[in-house]
Motif scaffolding. Structure first.
Motif, short mmCIF file in Angstrom:
data_model
loop_
_atom_site.label_atom_id
_atom_site.label_comp_id
_atom_site.label_asym_id
_atom_site.label_seq_id
_atom_site.Cartn_x
_atom_site.Cartn_y
_atom_site.Cartn_z
N ASN A 126 42.19 26.62 -33.12
CA ASN A 126 41.79 26.32 -31.75
C ASN A 126 40.28 26.33 -31.58
O ASN A 126 39.73 25.57 -30.77
CB ASN A 126 42.43 27.33 -30.79
N TRP B 297 55.08 29.87 -16.29
CA TRP B 297 54.96 31.29 -16.66
C TRP B 297 56.34 31.95 -16.76
O TRP B 297 56.59 32.74 -17.66
CB TRP B 297 54.10 32.00 -15.63
N ARG C 45 57.90 31.00 -20.10
CA ARG C 45 56.94 31.03 -21.21
C ARG C 45 57.59 31.39 -22.54
O ARG C 45 57.01 31.14 -23.60
CB ARG C 45 55.83 32.02 -20.91
N GLU D 231 52.72 31.42 -27.98
CA GLU D 231 51.74 31.96 -27.04
C GLU D 231 50.50 31.09 -26.94
O GLU D 231 50.00 30.83 -25.83
CB GLU D 231 51.37 33.38 -27.48
N ASP D 232 49.98 30.59 -28.07
CA ASP D 232 48.76 29.78 -28.01
C ASP D 232 49.05 28.43 -27.36
O ASP D 232 48.24 27.89 -26.61
CB ASP D 232 48.16 29.61 -29.40
N ARG E 185 49.16 28.89 -23.61
CA ARG E 185 47.82 29.02 -23.04
C ARG E 185 47.12 27.67 -22.93
O ARG E 185 46.41 27.39 -21.94
CB ARG E 185 46.98 29.98 -23.89
N VAL F 79 48.60 25.75 -19.95
CA VAL F 79 48.08 26.30 -18.69
C VAL F 79 46.63 25.91 -18.49
O VAL F 79 46.21 25.52 -17.38
CB VAL F 79 48.25 27.84 -18.68
N ALA F 80 45.83 25.94 -19.56
CA ALA F 80 44.42 25.53 -19.45
C ALA F 80 44.30 24.06 -19.07
O ALA F 80 43.42 23.67 -18.28
CB ALA F 80 43.72 25.80 -20.77
#
Length: 742
Positions: A19, A195, A198, A203-204, A207, A210-211
């Motif tokens: 990332n 969320w 999720r 997990e990444d 994120r 969501v970003a």
């Protein structure tokens, strides 16, 4: 380990590095795109939009081509939607001011197309999280988006059908600004729903998605401020949009290529995880079971065994799984039989004993255990038999108990004594062959169901004995009964109450011995003894009379003979000898009755009180602390206490107290003690005092005590300490004492 409990393909460091490189490249791309704005804003706009459109197209291609096995509906819906979002953005790019492709529409058309694309994107991101666990029909969704796109784009191109979003000279319309806020609210709702779901993402990846949505929200907020399509807010908004699509690309496309198992096939992996969980649950259920569960394949190898099987065999699971069942865990004499039995099952050639059978297994310690098996076959999805499943119960202890019970039954049937099993109300439930024959019946069940009182001649006497048995738990004695033909029979009976493991009485076991002949001999012997006793009484009476005369004449002769006469001393010796003969003849009056009558149960306290009748109770305190103690003894048992008390009075000198107590011994016997506080017995006399003729009187009192006690197996010793008092301890064998009723 991720939320779903599965392992990530890369370490946390690898994910962060991946990332970090992406963000660095994204920053460079955004910077490069921004630099094009320095040359001309239109060039910047085209490049930024083309990048977004290409990303949207790639998302669609991946999702659509993977739809047959893609179980994540979020990805599939996003892929279909982004094709049409990218398409609307493409038309927006062509309609942008300065492109001069759609003549006569001005800046309002691209702004309307922008709002249409953002509404479609926001609604998609809001609805997509709701698709988890639901059936999604790709062609129907594709048609729905195609129809909505055609309708909305047409409305934008037809003047007046779609609300105005931009007015030359004044900038954005209230509808455009309000729409941007509505879109932001929809996007926030998409984040909230994402969320809650999720667990369906790494997990990444979560994120990054969501970003991406956050960047879209920022872009929409910035777009509420520009007044010129070439203004600075417009530039910033397009950069946020580019970052949003790039983040989606990283989250959904790059992740799908580099980690396909964790993204595209995540649902498949979760399904496999559920299967593993179910398998673990099944193993737990099998381990809880109190029977063996074992799976054997067609080659005879163990594929599964539960905890109970491991405990019985004594091997750890890893030393059982994969091993040949027949060669490793069965004794050689039964291997072929068991192999043939399971072979019949797998060949579907079932024979009697194949499904339910019993055989030995060999444990690690070399011990044999007997197992009762219930066998069945296991089939695969195609119906082919792949092995057998057997549940087994360890019946080793049961079979040993059955064998012991069989031996006991055989012993009971073979014994010459009559054995009966009664219910607690006295009804006969079982009678062995010896008892049946003893009573005179031919049918072995003739006594079953009858009351035990039917066997006796005196019903009241039997009922009294039965009530005593129920009260005390045991009874021993003789009963006068009758046979089936009415002939009298004399029985020696021993009865015991049997209790269950809770202590509740459930049955009565009774043994019978035919003593009819013995009774006849006893009656005959009693008659002989009676006649001898009569003869002895007459003879003793005549002898005592003559001895009395002899004593009288000897005493008279002693008086008339001067003391200095040489014959005077001989007269005294003659008198003393005559007196001793008189005492010995008197003793035979008691001894002749010893053992004439059968022993019986006697209350020790009552016998003790009777034996103390001749003692001055004011001078000597006699205490009998034996409670309800009964002793099985000869009818002359009272002479034991009489002679012991008389011995204490004659030889104890300082006796003021005599105590009678009882103590139970660990082996079931008892000690009846008679102790006084007199001078005691010298150590050198303790053993000799029970011999005949030893003593200062006749020497017969303690001797007869031993004889009376010996009839029922009792014995007596002197255990006192000289100077502290005598103590006579009577040992009473187990079974000849009990505690009775007050």
């Amino acid at each position: 380990m991720n939320r779903s409990g599965t392992h990530d393909p890369g370490t946390p460091g690898e994910v962060f590095s991946e990332n970090r490189h992406f963000i660095a490249v994204l920053v460079l791309i955004i910077a490069g795109v921004w630099l094009t704005s320095l040359y001309r804003f239109l060039l910047f706009h085209v490049i930024a939009e083309i990048c977004s459109i290409l990303i949207a197209g790639v998302i669609f291609l991946i999702a659509w081509n993977a739809r047959r096995y893609l179980q994540n509906n979020y990805l599939l819906l996003l892929g279909i939607a982004y094709l049409f979002i990218g398409g609307i953005d493409f038309i927006h790019t062509l309609a942008y001011a300065g492109m001069n492709i759609f003549i006569g529409y001005g800046a309002n058309l691209p702004t309307q197309l922008w709002i249409i694309a953002r509404y479609m994107e926001a609604v998609t991101l809001l609805v997509a999280p709701l698709m988890f666990g639901r059936t999604l029909r790709p062609y129907r969704v594709f048609g729905l988006y195609a129809t909505a796109t055609a309708v909305l784009v047409t409305a934008a191109f037809v003047p007046g059908l779609f609300p105005a979003c931009y007015v030359e000279g004044s900038g954005l319309t209230p509808f455009k600004i309000m729409s941007e806020y509505v879109i932001c609210i929809l996007l926030v709702g998409g984040i909230v729903l994402l969320w809650r779901n999720r667990d369906h993402f790494e997990e990444d990846t979560f994120r990054l998605v969501v970003a991406s949505i956050v960047c879209t929200i920022c872009a929409e907020l910035v777009f509420t401020f520009y007044t010129s399509v070439y203004g600075f807010p417009n530039l910033v908004g397009h950069l946020f949009k580019l970052a949003s699509f790039a983040l989606i690309y990283q989250a959904l496309i790059v992740s799908a290529f580099r980690r396909p198992f964790d993204t595209v096939f995540r649902e498949l992996r979760q399904s496999e995880e559920e299967v593993r969980k179910e398998r673990d649950h099944l193993q737990q259920y099998l381990d809880i079971a109190a029977v063996i569960f074992i799976v054997i394949d067609r080659n005879g190898n163990v594929q599964l065994i539960n905890r109970k099987g491991v405990e019985i065999l004594g091997y750890p699971p890893e030393e059982i799984i994969g091993k040949n069942w027949y060669a490793t865990f069965l004794p050689s004499p039964v291997r072929d039989e068991v192999s043939r039995r399971l072979g019949h099952l797998m060949a579907e050639d079932i024979r009697p004993g194949d499904e339910i059978a019993e055989n030995l297994v060999l444990t690690k310690e070399g011990e044999y255990r007997r197992i009762l098996w219930h066998n069945t076959v296991i089939r695969d999805a195609g119906g082919m038999i792949t092995g057998t499943l057997s549940s087994g119960e360890d019946v080793t202890d049961i079979r040993e108990a059955e064998r012991d019970l069989h031996l006991k039954n055989a012993a009971i049937e073979a014994t010459q004594s009559g054995i009966a099993l009664l219910s607690m109300d006295g009804t006969v439930r079982y009678a062995n062959a010896a008892l049946t024959k003893m009573i005179g019946y031919q049918d072995e069940i003739a006594l079953v169901g009858r009351s035990i009182t039917d066997l006796g001649e005196n019903r009241d006497q039997i009922e009294a004995a039965f009530n005593e048995l129920i009260r005390t738990g045991s009874w021993f004695g003789e009963q006068h009964g009758k046979k089936a033909d009415g002939e009298p029979i004399y029985l020696l009976i021993s009865a015991t109450v049997i209790s269950d493991n809770r202590g509740e009485p459930v049955h009565i076991v009774v043994s019978f011995m035919d003593i009819t002949e013995m009774h006849r001999y006893r009656v005959a012997l009693g008659e002989v003894n009676r006649k001898l006793n009569v003869l002895s009484s007459l003879t003793r009476h005549d002898i005592l009379n003559q001895l009395q005369v002899l004593l009288s004449y000897t005493e008279l002769l002693e008086e008339i003979t001067p003391d200095d006469t040489p014959g005077h001393a001989y007269i005294g010796e003659l008198f003393e000898a005559t007196r001793r003969i008189y005492s010995q003849i008197t003793f035979t009056r008691d001894y002749q009755d010893l053992g004439v009558e059968a022993p019986r149960w006697q209350v020790v306290h009552d016998v003790c009180e009777e034996g103390a009748d001749g003692i001055d109770r004011d001078a000597i305190r006699v205490s009998c602390n034996t409670g309800l103690l009964d002793i099985y003894a000869d009818t002359m048992f009272v002479k034991v206490f009489y002679n012991l008390f008389d011995n204490a009075v004659r030889h104890g000198d300082t006796v003021t107290e005599i105590d009678v107590t009882f103590t139970e011994e660990p082996d079931g016997s008892g000690i009846l003690s008679v102790a006084d506080n007199g001078v005691g017995v010298p150590e050198n006399q303790k053993e000799r005092i029970f011999e005949r003729g030893v003593g200062s009187n006749t020497g017969l009192g303690l001797f007869i005590i031993g004889e009376v006690l010996g009839i029922t197996g009792c014995s007596i010793t002197e255990t006192g300490k000289e100077g502290e008092g005598a103590c006579f301890s009577i040992h009473i064998p187990a079974g000849t004492w009990r505690y009775g009723q007050p």
